[in-house]
Design a protein around this motif. Structure first.
Motif, PDB file in Angstrom:
ATOM      1  N   ILE A 205       0.828  -1.206   0.000  1.00  0.00           N
ATOM      2  CA  ILE A 205       0.000   0.000   0.000  1.00  0.00           C
ATOM      3  C   ILE A 205       0.865   1.260   0.000  1.00  0.00           C
ATOM      4  N   GLN A 206       0.402   2.254  -0.738  1.00  0.00           N
ATOM      5  CA  GLN A 206       1.034   3.570  -0.681  1.00  0.00           C
ATOM      6  C   GLN A 206       0.005   4.642  -1.007  1.00  0.00           C
ATOM      7  N   GLY A 207       0.083   5.763  -0.308  1.00  0.00           N
ATOM      8  CA  GLY A 207      -0.779   6.888  -0.615  1.00  0.00           C
ATOM      9  C   GLY A 207      -0.364   7.532  -1.929  1.00  0.00           C
ATOM     10  N   GLU A 208      -1.319   7.971  -2.709  1.00  0.00           N
ATOM     11  CA  GLU A 208      -1.009   8.573  -4.006  1.00  0.00           C
ATOM     12  C   GLU A 208      -0.234   9.877  -3.871  1.00  0.00           C
ATOM     13  N   ILE A 209      -0.330  10.522  -2.714  1.00  0.00           N
ATOM     14  CA  ILE A 209       0.423  11.764  -2.503  1.00  0.00           C
ATOM     15  C   ILE A 209       1.432  11.592  -1.375  1.00  0.00           C
ATOM     16  N   GLU A 251     -11.180  -1.245   6.429  1.00  0.00           N
ATOM     17  CA  GLU A 251     -12.057  -2.042   5.577  1.00  0.00           C
ATOM     18  C   GLU A 251     -11.258  -2.795   4.515  1.00  0.00           C
ATOM     19  N   LEU A 252     -10.301  -2.130   3.893  1.00  0.00           N
ATOM     20  CA  LEU A 252      -9.497  -2.760   2.847  1.00  0.00           C
ATOM     21  C   LEU A 252      -8.653  -3.899   3.400  1.00  0.00           C
ATOM     22  N   VAL A 253      -8.042  -3.669   4.538  1.00  0.00           N
ATOM     23  CA  VAL A 253      -7.183  -4.705   5.136  1.00  0.00           C
ATOM     24  C   VAL A 253      -8.016  -5.883   5.612  1.00  0.00           C
TER      25      VAL A 253
END
Length: 269
Positions: A205-209, A251-253
């Motif tokens: 996972i990584q934030g787009e910013i 929720e994603l995890v």
């Protein structure tokens, strides 16, 4: 759930501060949280507790050597400090606690350590989740650390960090920026064998910013692991998804972990 803090030996006269979040009856692997370079048990906020409740899994959160009440770390940090943590210290901690099946969850520096640990632990790693992990110091990494150094000297950042790290604050900050801005350290980084050794389902996972890492970090990690890894970029999210978008991340995890074939808990304690 029951939450207890304690000190646990990791050999060589050293001990780490741990927090265990446990259900009356364990329902699967143990979630193991690995904090960032300026992080700690408390800086995870309540995300470990919320994820433990949502999944039904027990959780282990710990302070690395040099953090919190854990024993001192070796300073200046050697180039291989991440490998030592992921391939030596963490396995010793899991052995001491009798944990045979784990989900590794690492943020930033802890994400890099989680990659190493997943490769080192083999089948003991049930799943891997990283947020903002690095396998090299890219331009955003270097620029972000340099900017943080300026803030440390000119703003109240130092005082804010002292709330969590106390007398160790200056040492931790110096250890972080010194090693990551060292060209020799970056040249020494080689995650290829560790990534190739990862067998478990992995969410990268990584934030787009994210202000500390380029998107290629995710692409390189996923390519190194292979088919069992999936990338995930979070829109409008920076370096710390668990603090910026905790509900969405939870929720994603959960969907990711609960979608993996269930395993019977093998934790001995």
């Amino acid at each position: 759930m029951q939450i207890r803090d304690s000190m646990v030996s990791v050999g060589e006269g050293a001990a780490v501060e741990v927090r265990r979040i446990r259900h009356e009856q364990s329902q699967g692997p143990t979630l193991v949280f690995l904090h960032e370079s300026l992080g700690s048990i408390s800086l995870w906020r309540r995300f470990p507790e919320h994820l433990a409740k949502a999944t039904g899994y027990d959780a282990l959160v710990y302070n690395r050597l040099g953090y919190g009440s854990s024993s001192d770390e070796e300073l200046p940090r050697p180039y291989d400090y991440q490998e030592r943590e992921g391939a030596v210290i963490l396995p010793r901690l899991l052995d001491e606690l009798g944990l045979d099946k784990v989900v590794l969850i690492g943020h930033s520096d802890g994400g890099s350590i989680a990659l190493i640990a997943a490769g080192a632990l083999g089948e003991r790693a049930h799943a891997l989740i990283t947020m903002a992990a690095h396998t090299y110091a890219d331009k955003l990494t270097v620029d972000g650390i340099t900017e943080m150094m300026d803030r440390y000297q000119t703003t109240d950042l130092r005082e804010k960090l002292q709330r969590y790290h106390g007398a160790r604050t200056d040492d931790l900050f110096r250890a972080w920026h010194t090693v990551w801005l060292d060209e020799g350290f970056d040249e020494s980084l080689d995650f290829s064998d560790w990534l190739a050794g990862i067998q478990c389902p992995s969410m990268i996972i990584q934030g787009e910013i994210d202000e500390y890492g380029v998107p290629e970090q995710v692409a390189d990690i996923v390519a190194g692991i292979g088919a069992s890894a999936q990338p995930l970029f979070l829109p409008d999210t920076g370096h710390s998804p668990h603090l910026e978008k905790p509900d969405q991340l939870l929720e994603l995890v959960c969907d990711f972990l609960l979608g993996i074939e269930p395993v019977k808990s093998e934790n001995r304690h």
